[in-house]
Design an enzyme around this catalytic site. Sequence first.
Site, PDB file in Angstrom:
ATOM      1  CD  GLU A 108      -6.972   5.471   2.299  1.00  0.00           C
ATOM      2  OE1 GLU A 108      -6.026   5.315   3.081  1.00  0.00           O
ATOM      3  OE2 GLU A 108      -6.797   5.658   1.077  1.00  0.00           O
ATOM      4  CG  ASP A 140      -2.224   0.809   0.901  1.00  0.00           C
ATOM      5  OD1 ASP A 140      -2.148   1.746   0.080  1.00  0.00           O
ATOM      6  OD2 ASP A 140      -3.272   0.536   1.505  1.00  0.00           O
TER       7      ASP A 140
HETATM    8  C1  BGC Z   1      -5.186   2.946   0.133  1.00  0.00           C
HETATM    9  C2  BGC Z   1      -5.334   1.902  -0.949  1.00  0.00           C
HETATM   10  C3  BGC Z   1      -5.108   2.509  -2.300  1.00  0.00           C
HETATM   11  C4  BGC Z   1      -3.781   3.238  -2.332  1.00  0.00           C
HETATM   12  C5  BGC Z   1      -3.472   3.884  -3.659  1.00  0.00           C
HETATM   13  C6  BGC Z   1      -3.957   3.792  -0.033  1.00  0.00           C
HETATM   14  O1  BGC Z   1      -3.978   4.865   0.831  1.00  0.00           O
HETATM   15  O2  BGC Z   1      -5.162   2.313   1.389  1.00  0.00           O
HETATM   16  O3  BGC Z   1      -6.593   1.316  -0.884  1.00  0.00           O
HETATM   17  O4  BGC Z   1      -5.166   1.494  -3.273  1.00  0.00           O
HETATM   18  O5  BGC Z   1      -3.797   4.243  -1.349  1.00  0.00           O
HETATM   19  O6  BGC Z   1      -4.215   5.028  -3.861  1.00  0.00           O
HETATM   20  C1  BGC Z   2      -4.308   8.406  -1.757  1.00  0.00           C
HETATM   21  C2  BGC Z   2      -3.706   9.654  -2.295  1.00  0.00           C
HETATM   22  C3  BGC Z   2      -3.357  10.576  -1.163  1.00  0.00           C
HETATM   23  C4  BGC Z   2      -2.473   9.889  -0.152  1.00  0.00           C
HETATM   24  C5  BGC Z   2      -2.166  10.755   1.026  1.00  0.00           C
HETATM   25  C6  BGC Z   2      -3.405   7.796  -0.754  1.00  0.00           C
HETATM   26  O1  BGC Z   2      -4.027   6.705  -0.221  1.00  0.00           O
HETATM   27  O2  BGC Z   2      -4.583   7.494  -2.775  1.00  0.00           O
HETATM   28  O3  BGC Z   2      -4.561  10.259  -3.183  1.00  0.00           O
HETATM   29  O4  BGC Z   2      -2.741  11.741  -1.612  1.00  0.00           O
HETATM   30  O5  BGC Z   2      -3.044   8.681   0.273  1.00  0.00           O
HETATM   31  O6  BGC Z   2      -1.202  10.188   1.848  1.00  0.00           O
END
Ligand code: BGC
Ligand code: BGC
Length: 620
Positions: A510, A315
């Site tokens: 999230e 991740d």
């Molecule tokens: C999320 C994932 C996501 C990844 C890429 C992470 O913060 O937990 O679900 O696929 O970001 O955007």
């Molecule tokens: C998201 C991004 C975001 C980042 C922040 C990821 O999971 O996909 O769009 O900027 O988290 O830490």
Amino acid sequence: MTATAESKRQRGLSDAEVAREVDHLLSQMTLEEKAGQMTMVENNSIEPAQVAEYFIGSVLSGGGGNPTPNTPENWRAMVCAFQKAALETRLAIPLVYGVDAVHGHNNVRGAVIFPHNIGLGASRDVDLVERIGQVTARELLATSVHWTFAPSVSVPQDLRWGRTYEGYSADSQLVGELGAALARGLSGRCSDDGGSVLACAKHYVADGAAEWREDPVAEDAPQQGSTAPPQDSEIPQAEDLSLGQWRIDQGDARLDEASLRETHLAPYQAAIAAGALTVMSSYSSWNGEKLHAHRYLLSDLLKSELGFDGLIVTDWMAINQLDPDYQQCVAQALNAGIDMVMVPYDFRRFISTLKAAVRQGDVAQERVDDAVRRILRVKLALGLFDQPIADKSLLESLGCAAHRQVAREAVRKSLVLLKNDNQSLPLSRDLPRLLVAGRAADDIGLQCGGWSITWQGEAGATTTGTTILQGIRATASDSTDIVFSPDGQFEDDARAAVGIVALHEEPYAEGFGDRADLSLSPEEIALLQRVRGRCDRLIVLLITGRPRIISEQLPLIDALVVAWLPGTEADGLADVLFGDCPFTGKLPFSWPRSMDQIPLAALRASAEAPLWECGYGLTS
Ligand code: BGC
Ligand code: BGC
């Protein structure tokens, strides 16, 4: 037969041919080239020329990692520029571009956005979810994106979790069936031969079992050494934390191995058998040990025992959480079984650290070779070497009427009718007047929720689609006087036989959506009361990522419908509200009576039944 064997067969390459091709490439690769293949970089942290210079294996757009302006054509141009650079390298190994298309190609303005998974869980319709996978694949390929970080096969145990809506259900069997259906739809070859898309089962494993913690850990805060730290707005603030943000997400799942296997592992087996060639590891921990360094779960269980021969990707910046020393982070993750690292910012630092770790013996050359073999195998199985750039003519179908029809059908099937006194629903088309209230009744952004155009989602006319109100207006007869007020402050004399109130959660993604309390807010209750006073029958629509606590307000309400986060085609609501189609959705989660019945363990221990059991839903 393994999943990759199945895909390779579909693409006309035998196992032996793929193995030969992989060996041939690997034998020519330098450590520099291998390290590059194992690197995934976010699009704003790298230029196409650097993709070639560093032999980068993958580029991604995180939530909202969109080109400006955000058009399908610009998406395609952005992705193709990176791909062309990769093809200019000595060995011309194509890169694979990844996005979070978690409910359609949801970052792209103009793409079709489907209901979030919780709504599809309510539909319980395997065939529908497979077709959603096919449509999503076609829209992805229109922009030449070949990888989506979906399906989420989480089995959420605590409705306070901000990712509840990303899970199909608390029923592991249903999660497995629908996750498999999406994987099948995504990875089947598009009929118009645009290629196919890699599915990614996530977040491995038991992310849905993470427990509420009293001390919030802002794990998403910028890590040492990142070149592009998240903006201030992405870092939890004190007042946000008091709501309960970051109390569950990325936390610790405390459960025994038998339960982990039965509830949380099983959907991975289903998704992998259905063609998911990639798995994303979870930020969370199992009994205190982080998944990203968990050799037993990643290598012994997933790769050896289950025979998963695809690749495991991390991740976002997740390995940085493993150790204060970055080289240790890299070594622990790779040695545990990680094959590709979503760095995502400072790729130079990752590559040089990986090389140093190999030179110093922290990571064995064989482990690197195994990771690169898996990456190359997946790319070959996908058909990327034959067709690294997808057919441009697919652009015409992005957001087309046929795709929107599938989403509208999904909306209809996702609605769950929880209460219907006095036969309030379906509505007559010929009501003289209809009062409609609530901001979410006329707001594309609110009905889409998080992971929609931007990472967190936002209110407003963020993309193309139909609002609930537009659907109602198009369906009711011309003679019905439809009066809309976002806050329910109607003119003094406004009364009607029927009032509709849409209540919503503000969009989140999230840990930003972790919430201590899921009760209706005082403002929502006031809105209900205002409209109640002006109508004979009150219909309430819940636009929400999860069940809300509504027991005390229930007596005010004649008919209650949960619409989840329906996406762009909210005319599907009108289809059912006015009786053109029946209510068929069933709750994918039990609906708690009070906060005391959250999490699931508390509900199981409760002397009282939930307000409505998982599987409940009236028909009309
Ligand atoms: C999320 C994932 C996501 C990844 C890429 C992470 O913060 O937990 O679900 O696929 O970001 O955007
Ligand atoms: C998201 C991004 C975001 C980042 C922040 C990821 O999971 O996909 O769009 O900027 O988290 O830490």
